[in-house]
Every structure is written in C-alpha cells, then in structure tokens.
Scaffold this motif. Sequence first.
Motif, PDB file in Angstrom:
ATOM      1  N   ARG A 141      43.539  50.506  47.516  1.00  0.00           N
ATOM      2  CA  ARG A 141      42.015  49.724  46.776  1.00  0.00           C
ATOM      3  C   ARG A 141      41.720  50.110  45.770  1.00  0.00           C
ATOM      4  N   PHE A 142      41.563  51.531  45.510  1.00  0.00           N
ATOM      5  CA  PHE A 142      41.375  51.335  44.544  1.00  0.00           C
ATOM      6  C   PHE A 142      41.841  50.761  43.243  1.00  0.00           C
ATOM      7  N   ILE A 143      42.875  50.817  43.620  1.00  0.00           N
ATOM      8  CA  ILE A 143      44.389  49.473  42.358  1.00  0.00           C
ATOM      9  C   ILE A 143      43.368  48.594  42.523  1.00  0.00           C
ATOM     10  N   ALA A 144      43.755  48.062  43.540  1.00  0.00           N
ATOM     11  CA  ALA A 144      43.286  46.487  43.384  1.00  0.00           C
ATOM     12  C   ALA A 144      41.505  46.346  43.269  1.00  0.00           C
ATOM     13  N   GLU A 145      40.746  46.919  42.779  1.00  0.00           N
ATOM     14  CA  GLU A 145      39.280  47.327  42.151  1.00  0.00           C
ATOM     15  C   GLU A 145      39.016  47.713  41.244  1.00  0.00           C
ATOM     16  N   ALA A 146      40.384  48.415  40.602  1.00  0.00           N
ATOM     17  CA  ALA A 146      40.330  48.615  39.536  1.00  0.00           C
ATOM     18  C   ALA A 146      41.114  47.167  38.291  1.00  0.00           C
ATOM     19  N   VAL A 147      42.381  46.660  38.909  1.00  0.00           N
ATOM     20  CA  VAL A 147      42.714  45.696  38.517  1.00  0.00           C
ATOM     21  C   VAL A 147      41.266  44.826  38.383  1.00  0.00           C
ATOM     22  N   ARG A 148      40.456  44.161  39.584  1.00  0.00           N
ATOM     23  CA  ARG A 148      39.912  43.333  39.226  1.00  0.00           C
ATOM     24  C   ARG A 148      38.429  43.622  38.551  1.00  0.00           C
ATOM     25  N   LYS A 149      38.445  45.077  38.061  1.00  0.00           N
ATOM     26  CA  LYS A 149      36.888  45.345  36.935  1.00  0.00           C
ATOM     27  C   LYS A 149      37.124  45.327  35.522  1.00  0.00           C
ATOM     28  N   SER A 150      38.702  45.343  35.541  1.00  0.00           N
ATOM     29  CA  SER A 150      39.227  46.159  34.651  1.00  0.00           C
ATOM     30  C   SER A 150      39.683  44.295  33.213  1.00  0.00           C
ATOM     31  N   GLY A 151      39.203  43.331  34.237  1.00  0.00           N
ATOM     32  CA  GLY A 151      38.843  42.002  33.295  1.00  0.00           C
ATOM     33  C   GLY A 151      40.371  41.319  33.275  1.00  0.00           C
ATOM     34  N   LEU A 152      41.246  42.225  33.195  1.00  0.00           N
ATOM     35  CA  LEU A 152      42.914  42.143  33.431  1.00  0.00           C
ATOM     36  C   LEU A 152      43.112  40.056  33.802  1.00  0.00           C
ATOM     37  N   LEU A 153      43.049  40.073  35.272  1.00  0.00           N
ATOM     38  CA  LEU A 153      43.008  38.589  35.402  1.00  0.00           C
ATOM     39  C   LEU A 153      42.666  37.691  34.879  1.00  0.00           C
ATOM     40  N   ASP A 154      41.460  38.116  34.440  1.00  0.00           N
ATOM     41  CA  ASP A 154      40.073  36.622  33.671  1.00  0.00           C
ATOM     42  C   ASP A 154      41.877  36.013  32.884  1.00  0.00           C
ATOM     43  N   GLU A 155      42.727  37.011  32.038  1.00  0.00           N
ATOM     44  CA  GLU A 155      43.613  36.229  31.042  1.00  0.00           C
ATOM     45  C   GLU A 155      44.798  36.060  32.039  1.00  0.00           C
ATOM     46  N   TYR A 156      44.716  35.567  33.231  1.00  0.00           N
ATOM     47  CA  TYR A 156      45.707  35.349  34.395  1.00  0.00           C
ATOM     48  C   TYR A 156      45.242  34.179  35.125  1.00  0.00           C
ATOM     49  N   PRO A 157      45.300  32.548  34.589  1.00  0.00           N
ATOM     50  CA  PRO A 157      44.123  31.812  35.415  1.00  0.00           C
ATOM     51  C   PRO A 157      44.987  31.100  36.126  1.00  0.00           C
ATOM     52  N   THR A 158      46.147  31.287  36.413  1.00  0.00           N
ATOM     53  CA  THR A 158      47.285  31.275  37.761  1.00  0.00           C
ATOM     54  C   THR A 158      47.271  32.121  38.346  1.00  0.00           C
ATOM     55  N   ILE A 159      46.726  33.081  38.456  1.00  0.00           N
ATOM     56  CA  ILE A 159      46.774  34.278  39.616  1.00  0.00           C
ATOM     57  C   ILE A 159      45.365  34.054  40.420  1.00  0.00           C
ATOM     58  N   ASP A 160      45.644  33.843  41.741  1.00  0.00           N
ATOM     59  CA  ASP A 160      44.835  33.957  42.926  1.00  0.00           C
ATOM     60  C   ASP A 160      44.088  35.324  42.735  1.00  0.00           C
ATOM     61  N   GLY A 161      44.254  36.277  42.754  1.00  0.00           N
ATOM     62  CA  GLY A 161      44.028  36.778  42.884  1.00  0.00           C
ATOM     63  C   GLY A 161      44.300  38.707  43.102  1.00  0.00           C
ATOM     64  N   ILE A 162      44.106  39.813  43.048  1.00  0.00           N
ATOM     65  CA  ILE A 162      44.826  40.505  43.874  1.00  0.00           C
ATOM     66  C   ILE A 162      44.677  41.224  45.347  1.00  0.00           C
ATOM     67  N   ILE A 163      45.379  41.195  45.958  1.00  0.00           N
ATOM     68  CA  ILE A 163      44.437  41.759  47.295  1.00  0.00           C
ATOM     69  C   ILE A 163      45.476  42.641  48.098  1.00  0.00           C
ATOM     70  N   PRO A 164      44.621  43.699  48.473  1.00  0.00           N
ATOM     71  CA  PRO A 164      44.688  44.947  49.203  1.00  0.00           C
ATOM     72  C   PRO A 164      45.074  44.890  50.518  1.00  0.00           C
ATOM     73  N   LEU A 165      46.594  45.012  51.188  1.00  0.00           N
ATOM     74  CA  LEU A 165      46.557  44.665  52.187  1.00  0.00           C
ATOM     75  C   LEU A 165      46.800  46.180  53.339  1.00  0.00           C
ATOM     76  N   VAL A 166      46.005  46.103  53.219  1.00  0.00           N
ATOM     77  CA  VAL A 166      45.807  48.133  54.158  1.00  0.00           C
ATOM     78  C   VAL A 166      45.782  47.859  56.028  1.00  0.00           C
ATOM     79  N   HIS A 167      46.234  48.728  56.620  1.00  0.00           N
ATOM     80  CA  HIS A 167      46.298  49.008  58.129  1.00  0.00           C
ATOM     81  C   HIS A 167      46.826  50.380  58.072  1.00  0.00           C
ATOM     82  N   GLY A 168      46.373  50.654  59.315  1.00  0.00           N
ATOM     83  CA  GLY A 168      46.076  51.893  60.296  1.00  0.00           C
ATOM     84  C   GLY A 168      47.146  52.140  61.042  1.00  0.00           C
TER      85      GLY A 168
END
Lengths: 508, 508
Positions: A141-168
């Motif tokens: 989650r921290f990685i996904a959050e950091a990538v989202r906040k970094s603005g990095l994804l703004d440079e890549y409009p063909t990327i829909d996002g980053i998903i943390p796939l966590v479980h118990g």
Amino acid sequence: MDTLTAPRHLRLHASDNVVVAVDSFQAGQKIEGVTVADRVPRGHKLASRVIAEGEPVRKFGQIIGSASKLIEPGQWVHEHNLNYSDFVREADAGHAPHGSGLLPLPQRATFEGFRRANGRAGTRNYIGVLTSVNCSASVARFIAEAVRKSGLLDEYPTIDGIIPLVHGGGCAMDTNGEGYEVLKRTQWGYATNPNIGAVLMVGLGCEAFQIGRWKETYNIVENDTFRSLTIQEVGGTRKTMEAGVAAVRDMLPVAANVRRETIPASELMLALQCGGSDGYSGITANPALGAAVDLLVKHGGTAILSETPEIYGAEHLLIERASNPQAVERLQSIIAWWEDYTARNKMEMNNNPSPGNKAGGLTTILEKSLGAVAKSGTSPLEAVYGYAEPVTSHGLVFMDTPGYDPVSATGQVAGGANVLAFTTGRGSAYGCKPTPSIKLATNTPMYNQMIEDMDINCGDILDGVSIEAKGQEIFERVLKVASGAPSKSEQLGYGDAEFVPWQIGATM
Amino acid sequence: MDTLTAPRHLRLHASDNVVVAVDSFQAGQKIEGVTVADRVPRGHKLASRVIAEGEPVRKFGQIIGSASKLIEPGQWVHEHNLNYSDFVREADAGHAPHGSGLLPLPQRATFEGFRRANGRAGTRNYIGVLTSVNCSASVARFIAEAVRKSGLLDEYPTIDGIIPLVHGGGCAMDTNGEGYEVLKRTQWGYATNPNIGAVLMVGLGCEAFQIGRWKETYNIVENDTFRSLTIQEVGGTRKTMEAGVAAVRDMLPVAANVRRETIPASELMLALQCGGSDGYSGITANPALGAAVDLLVKHGGTAILSETPEIYGAEHLLIERASNPQAVERLQSIIAWWEDYTARNKMEMNNNPSPGNKAGGLTTILEKSLGAVAKSGTSPLEAVYGYAEPVTSHGLVFMDTPGYDPVSATGQVAGGANVLAFTTGRGSAYGCKPTPSIKLATNTPMYNQMIEDMDINCGDILDGVSIEAKGQEIFERVLKVASGAPSKSEQLGYGDAEFVPWQIGATM
Ligand SMILES: [Ca+2]
Ligand SMILES: [Ca+2]
Ligand SMILES: [Ca+2]
Ligand SMILES: [Ca+2]
Ligand SMILES: [Ca+2]
C-alpha cells in the motif's frame, strides 16, 4: 402488457405455460386472454394454459417441476399444485451441440483494447502490486500510495493506475494443501491478467508463500514487466518502499508503451456475478445478462458463470448444456468436493427455496437455480474450471467459486476475465481493479436509490422493455466499457479492497 | 562470558544443567569451568553438570526431557542422550499460587494514558471505521481517506487518526456457526478497545453480518461515540461517504475531549506475539520479553499469551502454571477443538521439532514450546480465553488464536490489548492500529538490517547483556510507548491492512 388496466406480468419464454405476476393478480382480471381464477401474489406464477397432472411446468423455457394435479388456465401455480420431487430427469449429458450460431468474422463486434505480447487482449492497463502474505500488505500500500503521490503516473496516460493487491493469508498454512494451491493460482492469474501491464510482487521473506518457489512453478523470470522484492532482504519497510517505487518507475515506460487498437469481441472474457439478489433477479437482470451472454458467445467471446453453491441441487441444468463429457465429469466432481467440504466444516449444502423465497414466488430448487443460471443465457457449456484456473475456452464456461461476491470475482479475474457484469437486487457496492465491473439493477426503485453506483437499470423490463432489448443494451455497454469508458464503480474508485482470494483450509 | 577467548554461551536459568552455545564449542575449550568433551554446534546444549540416566534435563529452569543415558559434564546434549518420550509428567494442575509478588501500590509503575468513561485505560485515541462485510470495505477506506484529507483531524491533536478496519468476510457464512461468533466478538472487541475513542460502523445492508442484530447482541446504542450506516439505506457510495464523514465530524469533538493522565501500569494489557522465529527467539527476545512480563505482572498488569499451535504437545507447560481448574479445563478443551478442527481440514497438529529445529539445537517438543512460552515469563496462568473474548483478569492469561501473526494479534486487540510486544528473528514488518506494537529483534544482524522497523535489539543478550536487564528495558519501553511515544511501526504508518479476523468455517 395487455392493456393499461391489466396488472403487469412477464412471459419469460414463448414456450412457457406460466406467466409471472409483476403486480399481483386478482380473480377476474384478464392476462394474455386468460381469466385469473385465484389471487396471485407479485412474483408468483399463473397458468397460461391447461397443464395436465404430471405434465412439466415451464418457466424460462425450462422445466421447473411437474403439475401434481390438473392445473386450469388462470390458476395460481405454487407448492399446492407444482412438485419437483415427482420429477426425475434423465440427463443425456455432455453432448449439447457446439455453438452453431457463431457470427461470420466480418459481422463480429469489436472493442478498443490493448493487445498484449502474448496475444491476449486487455481492457485496462494497470500496474499491479501483488503481496505474498499479509505481512507485506502495508508496504504494498505504501508503494502504491507513494507512486500515486509522486505524480509519476501523470507522465503515462496509457496507465490506468497502480493497485495494491493485499490479502489476509499467505502464511501459517499447509503448503501441501489445496488452500495453498488456490492462492498460488490466484496470484499467477492476477500477475498474467491482460488488464495488468506490469507487476511488482512484494513479500516479507520468511512466509509460507515463497515468491522464489512460486516463480519456479510458473517459470516466471524477473524482467521489465515483472519484479519482486522481500522486506527482509531489502532491509525493512522504508528501503523496500523506495526499492518498490524505483522498480515501478523502471517498469512504467515499458508498461505504458501500449495503445488501444480495434480487437474482435471474441477476445472479451466476461465474468458473471450476482450479489444481493432479490425476487426480481431471476426475471429481469439475470435473463437480460443471459441475453447479452448469448450475443457475446455469438460474437465468439467467453463468459464465466460461477457461484457453485447457487446451482447446487440443480446442477443438471448445466450438465445438460455441456458440449463434452469432460465438462460433465469436472462439474460432478466439484459438486462432490463441496458436499465433502461443507460437511467437514459442519455446514450443509442447501440451495432449496427458503420460506422467504417461497413467499416471493419461487416454488422449486430448479426454479430458484434457473434464476441464478439465467445470467449465463442459453449457450452450450464448453468447459469447467477450478477456482482461479486460467480460462482458455471460448463460449460459456463454468468456474467453481463460492457465491460470496469478492471471493468469486477474484477467482474469475485470476482466470483471465477482462470485464465483469454484476446483477444486484438489494444494491451491491462491488467494484474491481484491474477488471472493470458493470452493475445491473434488477429493479427501478433500487436503481434510483443507488443511481451513482448502478450502470444499467433492468427494472424497466417489468414495465415492458424486452429481455432481448436489455440484453443488447448490456452487450453494447460491455463493448464500451471494455474500450475504456469508465463504469460507475471505476468512477467511484473501487477496487483497492476487493481482492479476496478464496481461503480454504485451517489457519494455523 | 568466562573469558575473552571462551566461545559465547548462555545460561538461561540458574537451576539449568545445560548451557547453550552461542558460538560453537570445540573439544578442550572451557565453559563455566567445565571442559568441553564434544563439538557443540551453535544453538545446541552442553551439559554443565553430570546428569544421571533418567534424570531431568533442565533449560529455562524447566524440564525439557530426561537423560536416556549418563551424561558427563562437558558433553553435547541432544537426541542421542536426551529423550522426551521416556518422560511422563504427572501434572498437579490448576493450583499454582496466585501472584504473590505483587508490588505495593505506591511502588507501582505508571504511564500517561486516556481514562475512558467505563474506567478502562487507552494508550491511543483513534477513530475506528468498522465494516460488517467486504462489500463496505472501499466505502470505509473512502471515508477515512476523506477525513484525513479534509484537515479535520488537525483541529483535534488528541486524536491519533482514523482507521478503516476492513476485512474479506462478513457474508456467505453460516450465521449459526463459530466463524460468525468469532467475527461478532472481534468487531465488538475493536469497537470497545480502549484505544478507540469513537466508532463508525459501515455496512452494505443485505450481508449475513447484520449490524442491527449485532447491536442488539451487545446492547449497543447509537450515541455520540458510536454510529452506523449502510450503503443500501443511505443510497450508494458517495452519499454514504458524505454521511460517514459527517458522522465522524459529529463524533470528533466528543472523542477528542480526553487528555493523558497518570494511570497505574496495572491497567496495561500487553499482547505477546512472535513471528518469523529463528534459533535465537527462544534464548534472547522471548525470555527477555518474559522478564518484562514478570515485571508487568508484579506491577498488577495483564499479559496475553496466544498462538495455540505453538504450544501444542506441550500444553502442560501452561497447565502446570494455572492458578485455577477452570483455566486448565478451558485450555484442554481448546486443544481438543484444534485437534478436531485440523483433522477436519485434513491437516495435522504437529509442533514437534522439525529437522531444521533439530539442526538448530532444539531436541524435544518441550524445549521448542518452552522457547515460545518463554515470552510469557514465569507468572501463574490466571485465565484462558477464546479468540477475541474480552480479557478481564489481571496477571498472565492465555487466549486461543492461530499462530499467524495478524490473525493472532487481531484476536488479542479485540480482547482489549492496549499495547503489544512482538519478538522476531527473521524480521517481521508487523504493525497495528489502534494498539501500538513494539518489535523486539532476537539477533543483532537482523536488528541492523531492519533497524528502521525494530524497536529493541535483544541480540546483545548473546554478547553478555542479561535477560533481566533486557526485560527491564522492554518494560520501560512499554511504559513509554503506552504513554504516547511512537513505536517504529507507528512511525512508518502501519496498521491499515493488518486487521485480519480469524476465519473459521467454509465460505459459501
Ligand atoms: Ca502482463
Ligand atoms: Ca447470488
Ligand atoms: Ca454472489
Ligand atoms: Ca511464533
Ligand atoms: Ca506468530
């Protein structure tokens, strides 16, 4: 509808000898030229023809039981004159004809999708952050959050996002047991789902689910769209976050180097779900979704029916539609497994109509199951898969899953589903990443109540819209959403908390 | 340490007739005045006195088996001369003396905590967003995220934050089964944990876990620190988010109206955890934590030992320490339940030393379990609880949980734990909200490798720091963290993904 004054009713199939009351019928009213003899509550059935004692009663064009006494036209059909137990079915299973109605190639529908290197087609393009164990969930989650906040994804409009796939899960489990197999397959299925462009897998290091062994099992090598890290090796949370963000940064240009192109609808794999069913599910949204599935199959696509507990006791509904004996055997062995599994867990397999179901007008287990199965349409059943197994057949297939929505959908997405349709009567708030989910309301009041969550209202079928027309609408929406139009649950941001791999076996 | 040239070794208790090799011993070296006769690998045991055939071998001050032949001082003690099966223990259980060493009130340690209206003491002050079902998980996250982003919390410095407590269950389960009972208790336990100042519970509406029925069970009424909402009733995701944020806004001033005050350490309830154990766990961090627990119990506090599978086969270690027959009976019935549960799930209860354990120097199941139990110190066992049951006794208690860290800790926090200590050898990344977690490294290399995640290094016990001194250090850190000093995992932001209620029973 016959006239403006006649109460609303539904004929679900031309060959049916009953019609369903949308509004309750009173004695003396006229329905399809038949005079109502008894009061028929809403959701219940009225005989539209004479039905001799022992003669099959048909709804959805299917047999739901037989008349336990002579039924006159206009009479209410329910427990007092409709019986399932008298009716024994001789299944000539495993030889249904293959889909003969396949449209010629030039007539097939298309969507705008992402063509993957392995030839498969994606409808979305996400970065997935998989986790081997709950112990690495926060770091993912921290990685996904950091990538989202970094603005990095703004440079890549063909990327829909980053998903943390966590479980118990992922540790304190039997690594020789079926629970471990299921988790392995689920992770592999997500890693290879065509809606995911690149994968970072994060582990702790000492967990039962060993990333190294998992990579060996599936011949996964670290490359420019797959990377893995463990917290213990990298040296703690912050360093792993940094290394994770760096890995994503490295993979992004490769994952982003895609462009939507025209792809035949035969490359769509539609997961079928229902949750929060009501008395209308079986007569509006489910048959309408079934009509859309019939269209998709005609266009060469794949649809995955699931939720084994909901067809239990009426599995011959599917067995009769199987095009091959392997599918029959697999389905029978899955049913046997569930009987054993629930018995071991001191539970009972019981899909019989509950008192509430009966009050709502469902008389037999066949009728109830037909309502659930209706969302699969009428195509032959081409193959049967275990939970999270890769789906490779086209046409209608079945995948063994629990009925519980997030667990069931997780198996289907792991199987390769690139789009999902979900019928709901009570109003589900389900949404998924990486697979866009289209929500179909069974009734108009709920649709209006939850209009920001619902994609399509199937409640207007009760007001006269035909199931065929609604099926066409759903099919077209599937193509649109597959081409990038956001579904309601995508607009709302769902999908970060709905990855729930099926947990089988004891947590130690 | 004897001399600078002698290899490092550990005497775990004055009454022991073995010492543990920290570095391997070579024949001819002198350890505590005894000449080493055999090569003794690191982690293994050396006889420090003569042990007659049949005489008990003692480590941790406890019997770990008996000599299967005469053992001379300086000999290696392992499978070839130490036997557990010969040794049958006659437990005079249930009558251990109550804690006689309780310090007089004026000498008791204190911490700065939050006094709750019901008299209990919190060490943190969170807003909890509970979820009845996975179907409301995203909405709970959206609410917490919206509150965090709103700046609302800036106005309330006594609020530690808002936690979405989401999970994968809550529906498609047997509402008469033990899995449902466990989930009900867990939710109730979190709602009433003294580290939570106000609770918003969010549901979907049609799930098996009905918030209304749950509130009736526990006599919960909606008030200015408890509110509940369902998505179906409110009318979808966005409206529920808004209503949820509004409910939190309403509750914040009430929840924030607290101030840390001096509270006796007797109000601390310390959850004991270990995860990612290594060969040092049983000889460094676990006994040091045990020494801290002995201190806490002297000061009138409570410590919760758990992880039933890790004491299996050596449960009389605890039974002998029980102060009352009820505790004995409860523990025995829990052991019987696990035997049945794992058999039903085609697994085996087996806590015998593995080949790896044996290579590392653990000879018998008693010795292995003693290493795990060492973190509970030497106090009498006052009570035994089921998973997530409210803990009401003081002193040392046991709670039945799996060994799996997040699931085990979730049960303890539901039981009321307001602080947690976690020993780890391989390096766990665990952290919890609302209960601050202190991580204790068993060895110096891992401590250095993961220094940003580890609160205390117990590896220096191998270099001569006494277990008592380390216990004192841990106890003091517990008081400090309880008083508001952030633990490492809190600094890193852990706790949003580690709520994992124990799932028992089949998902349908
Ligand atoms: Ca891929
Ligand atoms: Ca359903
Ligand atoms: Ca479902
Ligand atoms: Ca452990
Ligand atoms: Ca553990």
